[in-house]
Enzyme design. Structure first.
Site, PDB file in Angstrom:
ATOM      1  N   VAL A 159      -8.220  -8.441   7.554  1.00 31.90           N
ATOM      2  CA  VAL A 159      -8.520  -7.891   6.220  1.00 31.90           C
ATOM      3  C   VAL A 159      -8.376  -8.930   5.097  1.00 31.90           C
ATOM      4  O   VAL A 159      -8.848  -8.701   3.983  1.00 31.90           O
ATOM      5  CB  VAL A 159      -7.652  -6.641   5.878  1.00 31.90           C
ATOM      6  CG1 VAL A 159      -7.934  -5.496   6.833  1.00 31.90           C
ATOM      7  CG2 VAL A 159      -6.168  -6.989   5.825  1.00 31.90           C
ATOM      8  N   LYS A 182       2.998  -4.341  -3.158  1.00 34.64           N
ATOM      9  CA  LYS A 182       2.814  -2.886  -3.165  1.00 34.64           C
ATOM     10  C   LYS A 182       2.730  -2.365  -4.609  1.00 34.64           C
ATOM     11  O   LYS A 182       1.955  -1.438  -4.891  1.00 34.64           O
ATOM     12  CB  LYS A 182       3.937  -2.208  -2.383  1.00 34.64           C
ATOM     13  CG  LYS A 182       3.951  -2.584  -0.893  1.00 34.64           C
ATOM     14  CD  LYS A 182       2.661  -2.184  -0.184  1.00 34.64           C
ATOM     15  CE  LYS A 182       2.727  -2.370   1.323  1.00 34.64           C
ATOM     16  NZ  LYS A 182       1.517  -1.907   2.024  1.00 34.64           N
ATOM     17  N   TYR A 189       7.018  -8.412  -0.532  1.00 32.15           N
ATOM     18  CA  TYR A 189       6.391  -7.154  -0.114  1.00 32.15           C
ATOM     19  C   TYR A 189       6.277  -6.204  -1.300  1.00 32.15           C
ATOM     20  O   TYR A 189       5.222  -5.608  -1.550  1.00 32.15           O
ATOM     21  CB  TYR A 189       7.266  -6.546   0.986  1.00 32.15           C
ATOM     22  CG  TYR A 189       6.795  -5.246   1.584  1.00 32.15           C
ATOM     23  CD1 TYR A 189       5.785  -5.218   2.541  1.00 32.15           C
ATOM     24  CD2 TYR A 189       7.389  -4.041   1.229  1.00 32.15           C
ATOM     25  CE1 TYR A 189       5.378  -4.018   3.124  1.00 32.15           C
ATOM     26  CE2 TYR A 189       6.999  -2.845   1.803  1.00 32.15           C
ATOM     27  CZ  TYR A 189       5.980  -2.837   2.746  1.00 32.15           C
ATOM     28  OH  TYR A 189       5.588  -1.646   3.314  1.00 32.15           O
ATOM     29  N   ALA A 190       7.370  -6.072  -2.064  1.00 25.86           N
ATOM     30  CA  ALA A 190       7.415  -5.103  -3.164  1.00 25.86           C
ATOM     31  C   ALA A 190       6.381  -5.438  -4.242  1.00 25.86           C
ATOM     32  O   ALA A 190       5.729  -4.536  -4.783  1.00 25.86           O
ATOM     33  CB  ALA A 190       8.818  -5.064  -3.766  1.00 25.86           C
ATOM     34  N   SER A 219       3.870   1.539  -0.887  1.00 23.34           N
ATOM     35  CA  SER A 219       5.205   1.727  -0.290  1.00 23.34           C
ATOM     36  C   SER A 219       6.177   2.171  -1.369  1.00 23.34           C
ATOM     37  O   SER A 219       6.020   1.800  -2.546  1.00 23.34           O
ATOM     38  CB  SER A 219       5.697   0.404   0.296  1.00 23.34           C
ATOM     39  OG  SER A 219       7.052   0.494   0.659  1.00 23.34           O
TER      40      SER A 219
END
Ligand SMILES: NC(=O)c1ccc[n+]([C@@H]2O[C@H](COP(=O)([O-])OP(=O)(O)OC[C@H]3O[C@@H](n4cnc5c(N)ncnc54)[C@H](O)[C@@H]3O)[C@@H](O)[C@H]2O)c1
Length: 292
Positions: free
Chosen positions: A98, A191, A187-188, A174
């Site tokens: 992706v 998201k 990651y945060a 998330s």
């Protein structure tokens, strides 16, 4: 008999308050079936080799859709395709990274070529790397951003071009995107980016009758979190698992850990006509760890 047992007793016998006999209504009325049905629709699911993506493919299949399965994990994709076919559905497997814009465009083209239409696109693929900000490497930041944020961006772009009769795009964010925590920054931020990207895309694609929404799951039992308690030899460290599940469940007023289905029921709502008036929203199947 106390009041609660009495209510349970009546419910067990299929009786409603005020109704004289047994309840012979169907499990779901025809109108409810119509609203939540994806019959005759084509749904692309990225991250479909396992976890929430695999379950989304199965839930969409149960709702009547033809599914197009994308992931970098080719073995997992074939397993998902077998499960879809065992459930009576049709699956097209398109191995796709992706983060590669051209590959994501080719995925949309393959979906339309196979089924003549594209109605639902679920951007589920995602990865996580934990690191303190002071220790994070450019490779960590780039890898997570490339899959989670760019992958979602290219997915929205490809779906937005390929959907000719309206449609529904569902991004997977998330709870971490709204709940600050040490080691989660990379990651945060991806998201949190997905949440706002969802709103921006909803403003652009709404006039084409394409709705764009996100789900922001809380802790869900999938390979992504199972890696925390799986030893290098594949065995399960039960103490580590129980300790982490307890910590996560304690953050939820419901004291629950989610199954993939808890996420895909929400995705089905967003995919179906039942949510025709819903766009630019972040739905939070998270056990109440973040409320907004
Ligand atoms: N499990 C949780 O507790 C939880 C919580 C919140 C959000 N999420 C999100 O849910 C989504 C699904 O995660 P999951 O829990 O099912 O994890 P998972 O690891 O089981 O599934 C993620 C899938 O994404 C695929 N993937 C990774 N890189 C890819 C790439 N470049 N191109 C295509 N596919 C790629 C993986 O091969 C894998 O099949 C992710 O976006 C994740 O961030 C999960």
């Amino acid at each position: 008999m106390d009041m609660i047992s009495g209510i349970r007793d009546r419910a067990a016998h299929g009786e409603r308050q005020g109704a004289a006999g047994p309840d012979d209504r169907p499990l779901l009325s025809e109108e409810l079936q119509r609203q939540f049905s994806l019959k005759g629709r084509t749904a692309v699911v990225t991250g479909a080799a396992g976890g929430i993506g695999r379950q989304a493919a199965l839930t969409f299949t149960e709702a009547g859709a033809d599914v197009v399965l994308a992931d970098v994990g080719e073995e997992g994709l074939e397993q998902t395709a077998k499960l879809v076919e065992a459930a009576g559905g049709r699956a097209l497997v398109v191995p796709t990274d992706v983060g590669d814009r051209a590959a994501v465009n080719a995925l949309a083209v393959a979906a339309v070529k196979a089924h003549g239409r594209l109605d639902v696109w679920a951007n589920v693929a995602g990865i996580i790397r934990n690191s303190l900000i002071v220790d994070a490497t450019p490779e960590d930041v780039e890898a997570v951003t490339r899959v989670n944020l760019w992958g979602t961006y290219w997915g929205i772009a490809a779906a937005g071009r390929a959907m000719r009769n309206g449609g529904s795009i569902i991004n997977v964010s998330s709870a971490g995107g709204e709940m600050p925590a040490p080691t989660l920054s990379i990651y945060a931020m991806t998201k949190a980016g997905i949440n706002h990207l969802t709103r921006c895309a909803a403003t652009e694609l709404g006039p084409k009758n394409i709705r764009v929404n996100a789900i922001a799951p809380g802790f869900t039992d999938t390979p992504m979190v199972q890696r925390n308690w799986t030893r290098p030899d594949g065995t399960v460290d039960e103490d580590a698992r129980d300790a982490l599940l307890e910590v996560r469940a304690a953050q939820s007023p419901l004291h629950l850990t989610a199954t993939p289905e808890d996420q895909t029921w929400a995705m089905l709502y967003l995919a179906s006509d039942a949510s025709r008036f819903v766009t630019g929203q972040v739905l939070r199947p998270n056990g109440g760890v973040v409320m907004a």
